[in-house]
Design an enzyme around this catalytic site. Structure first.
Site, PDB file in Angstrom:
ATOM      1  N   SER A 288      52.717 117.804  66.310  1.00  0.00           N
ATOM      2  CA  SER A 288      53.647 116.828  65.726  1.00  0.00           C
ATOM      3  C   SER A 288      54.926 116.840  66.549  1.00  0.00           C
ATOM      4  CB  SER A 288      53.991 117.228  64.290  1.00  0.00           C
ATOM      5  OG  SER A 288      54.952 118.278  64.285  1.00  0.00           O
ATOM      6  N   ASP A 289      55.797 115.874  66.335  1.00  0.00           N
ATOM      7  CA  ASP A 289      57.138 116.024  66.888  1.00  0.00           C
ATOM      8  C   ASP A 289      57.953 116.839  65.887  1.00  0.00           C
ATOM      9  OD1 ASP A 289      59.359 115.934  68.503  1.00  0.00           O
ATOM     10  OD2 ASP A 289      59.292 113.782  68.841  1.00  0.00           O
ATOM     11  N   TRP A 290      59.146 117.204  66.302  1.00  0.00           N
ATOM     12  CA  TRP A 290      59.992 118.125  65.545  1.00  0.00           C
ATOM     13  C   TRP A 290      60.163 117.645  64.085  1.00  0.00           C
ATOM     14  CZ3 TRP A 290      63.004 122.323  67.712  1.00  0.00           C
ATOM     15  CH2 TRP A 290      63.928 122.884  66.834  1.00  0.00           C
TER      16      TRP A 290
END
Ligand code: NOJ
Length: 743
Positions: A288-290
């Site tokens: 995932s992104d942050w």
């Protein structure tokens, strides 16, 4: 290098197709090892492999020791990967906890944003794309990998392969611009550079193309904003660089923050499972992104973080970056029966496979050491490559009366402007382990070349209203023969969360230019910025304009090399420069519409208060010499759908200096079953010509390069007429025409 090369996407990519895929045959020794490990893991340990956390130090005083909480989590096997822990000593210390103190001794994966260099910072990716030299960009990524791997890193969150048609979006700086063809070549090259011949080699990093997908399509160019595009635009514009990266062997992918038409990428099984794995055969893992898993709640598609974890994991997000959703809820989800162990196992397998491929189970430290760091980081050959890439990425936008290069015998040279002596911004918005003290500012580079002939006056700040420094700048301009004004943006004005609503020069920089023009000396503007700017006023007033982007650790030397003519500029724009913000989105491969703009007629597609054409078109860039295109020849005027077509053009260096030119080929399908862009880049070649030399450049148009997605989204070559357009930019082209027959 520097030999002319022809770029053919399919060839380039297919050579490396097997890098990742070969490891994944079911029943291989690797699979058996994964199965055996998996069978010994508890649910908690499995979930741990899906958790990526940022490194948190023990305290501000001891920034290189693991915080006790993090150490306990690693020991318990609750964290499988870390980001932002950098350095051989530090990563050793943490890895030892995972390998020696956790029950199963599964090594950690260390990730970091190595975007355009590690300590040897290269030009920003948008600048690297301006070289139009995929192999050079591969070499730059390789150097980044060699340095970062010596520092204990395994995994880079790069390349950023998002197509961007809106320069208000600050992250356009991190990618390769607006074109899917150029973007795909750069994406594949970077993956090959980071991962090398073998990801298991100790000098390689695992690549992570991001942000999947269409993150650059944010409404209004506002970062993280909603994206609403058709499946066709998704597939024709935004997905090709990702597919190229996967085909080049990328072992991981990062999904994006945005939604597309109501479905956030982090919960988008159409993207993450159907397309990525089903259509493209991706075998690696998706991160995932942050915090983007937990953010599914903010998006309004999950009621709780628990729901968010379930949605994301089921859609195909294997690892949760820094959001705690998997860490906090996956155990419960399994226990309550909402999440099947099969889905969990699938994700864990994918993560473990990458760890095995890296060789972490054999050598968890991958021989990273401070000795290796010292030997490789910022080595002379790395700096030399950074300088070379930088000077090949500069784009000459205007050069009236041949002001540049600065003539031999020029007396005093006034260097003014807030970015002239800035060795921080020149590194760009995302410069990994780069340090300003290692960077050569433009002023330093010019002084190294022209010594005491340089007079310097800053003039003003990058932003702000003060004109207090104007008088000193004007005074320097009056004393000099030529003025070099280094103007632009601070690096913090592009990159993540740095969208702009205006695209002129910030602060009083345009006024500074007006002020020094009072000296009536020729002015060369050296631009430093992370995006296309809307600067018609600069174009009108300056005698010469050189776009230098953020040119990296050797930027100042590279700029001096070009300004003084040791190197003839050969960069070409990878993104369109508009006249005004109101024209955005403005890109070369647009549709014709039913009413293409004609100046003398009112009722067509244009503005009444702005030109509809760009200030500088895609593919544009001047040289100190002049190239003439002639004799465009098509081998045949009619081909069958499966045939190749040879297209030739003669390019003459009509000036008096050796120079390099990017010869570009575009096609237009005149009538398809769906509308087609007015131009689509399908090939380019960078050639070097001596004064007076002419060369015939050949392109082969393949069925793939003439194909399009039909209404059923099937890739086909449709019969009918095509234009082929060849030139030194997307505007000034020679045009030929041919037919694809119906049989
Ligand atoms: C958020 C950014 O969008 C992404 O590109 C980056 O890799 C991660 N943060 C980690 O730093």
């Amino acid at each position: 290098m520097r030999h002319p090369h022809k770029v053919l996407l399919l060839l380039l990519v297919s050579a490396h197709l097997a890098v990742f895929a070969r490891e994944d045959k079911p029943g291989t020794a690797l699979d058996l090892r994964i199965d055996s490990l998996l069978s010994r893991m508890t649910i908690e340990e499995k979930v741990g492999q899906l958790v990526l956390m940022t490194f948190r130090s023990k305290s501000a005083v001891d920034s290189t020791a693991l915080s006790p909480a993090l150490e306990a989590e690693v020991q318990a096997g609750k964290i499988g990967s870390l980001l932002n822990a950098v350095g051989a000593d530090l990563t050793h210390r943490i890895q030892r906890v995972a390998v020696e103190d956790s029950r199963l001794g599964i090594p950690l994966l260390f990730g970091f944003d190595v975007i355009h260099g590690f300590r040897t910072v290269f030009p920003i990716p948008l600048a690297e794309a301006s070289t139009w030299e995929p192999d050079l960009v591969r070499q730059s990524a390789r150097v980044a990998a060699v340095e970062a791997a010596a520092s204990g890193l395994h995994w880079t969150f790069a390349p950023m392969v998002d197509i961007a048609r809106d320069p208000r979006w600050g992250r356009i700086a991190e990618g390769s611009g607006e074109d899917p063809f150029l973007g795909s070549l750069m994406a594949a090259s970077r993956v090959m550079g980071f991962q090398g011949e073998d990801v298991g080699d100790q000098t390689s990093l695992v690549a992570c193309p991001k942000h999947f997908a269409a993150y650059g399509g944010a409404e209004g160019g506002r970062d993280y904003n909603t994206v609403d595009i058709s499946e066709r635009t998704l597939r024709e514009v935004y997905l090709p660089p990702f597919e190229a990266a996967v085909k080049a062997g990328a072992a991981t992918i990062m999904c994006s923050f945005n939604e597309i038409g109501g479905v956030p990428s982090t919960a988008n099984s159409h993207l993450l499972t159907d397309i990525l794995r089903g259509e493209w055969g991706f075998q690696g893992f998706v991160v995932s992104d942050w915090g983007s898993v937990a953010e599914l709640q903010e998006h309004g598609i999950a009621a709780t973080h628990e729901d968010a974890a379930l949605l994301a994991l089921t859609a195909g997000v294997d690892m949760d970056m820094e959001g705690n959703a998997y860490h906090d809820y996956c155990m419960e989800l399994v226990q309550s029966g909402k999440l099947s162990v099969e889905v969990l196992d699938k994700a864990v397998r994918r993560v473990l496979r990458v760890k095995f491929m890296l060789g972490l189970f054999e050598n968890p430290y991958r021989s990273a050491s401070s000795d290796r760091e010292q030997k490789t980081i910022l080595s002379p050959s790395h700096r030399q490559l950074a300088r070379d890439v930088a000077r090949r990425s500069l784009v000459l936008l205007k050069n009236d009366a041949g002001l540049l290069p600065v003539r031999e015998g020029t007396g005093l040279i006034a260097v003014v402007g807030p970015l002239a002596d800035d060795s921080e911004s020149i590194l760009g918005p995302w410069h990994a382990a780069g340090r300003a003290q290692d960077a050569i500012s433009v002023l330093r580079g010019l002084r190294a070349r022209a010594g005491k002939r340089i007079l310097y006056a800053k003039g003003c700040e990058i932003d702000g209203n003060s004109t207090g420094g104007f008088a000193e700048a004007l005074d320097a301009a009056r004393k000099a023969d030529v003025v070099i004004a280094v103007l632009g943006e601070a690096s913090s004005m592009s990159g993540e969360a740095a969208s702009r609503a205006t695209l002129g020069l910030p602060g009083v920089q345009e006024q500074l230019l007006d002020e020094i023009l009072k000296a009536k000396k020729p002015v060369a503007v050296v631009l430093m910025n992370g995006r296309p700017l809307a600067i018609p006023g600069i174009h009108e007033r300056a005698t010469a304009v050189l776009e230098t982007w953020f040119a990296g650790v050797e930027g100042g030397n590279a700029v001096a090399d070009v300004l003084f003519g040791d190197v003839n500029p050969s960069g070409k724009l990878p993104a369109t420069f508009p006249y005004s913000v109101g024209q955005i989105p403005l890109y070369y491969n647009h549709k014709n519409t039913g009413r293409p703009p004609v100046d003398s007629v009112k009722w067509n597609s244009k503005y009444i208060d702005s030109p509809s054409i760009p200030l500088y078109p895609f593919g544009y860039g001047l040289s100190y010499t002049r190239f003439v295109y002639r004799s465009l020849t098509l081998e045949k005027l009619r081909i069958s759908p499966g045939e190749h077509l040879k297209v030739s053009v003669e390019v003459l260096n009509a000036g008096d200096r050796q120079g390099e030119e990017v010869v570009q080929l575009y096609i237009r399908d005149l009538a398809g079953s769906v509308t087609r862009p007015v131009k689509e880049l399908r090939g380019f070649v960078k050639i070097s010509l001596r004064p007076g030399e002419a060369r015939t450049v050949n392109f082969i148009l393949t069925p793939a390069s003439l194909s399009m997605l039909n209404p059923a989204m099937k890739r086909v070559v449709e019969p009918g007429a095509f234009l082929v357009q060849v030139g030194g930019n997307s505007r000034d082209v020679l045009t030929g025409r041919f037919e694809v027959s119906g049989d």
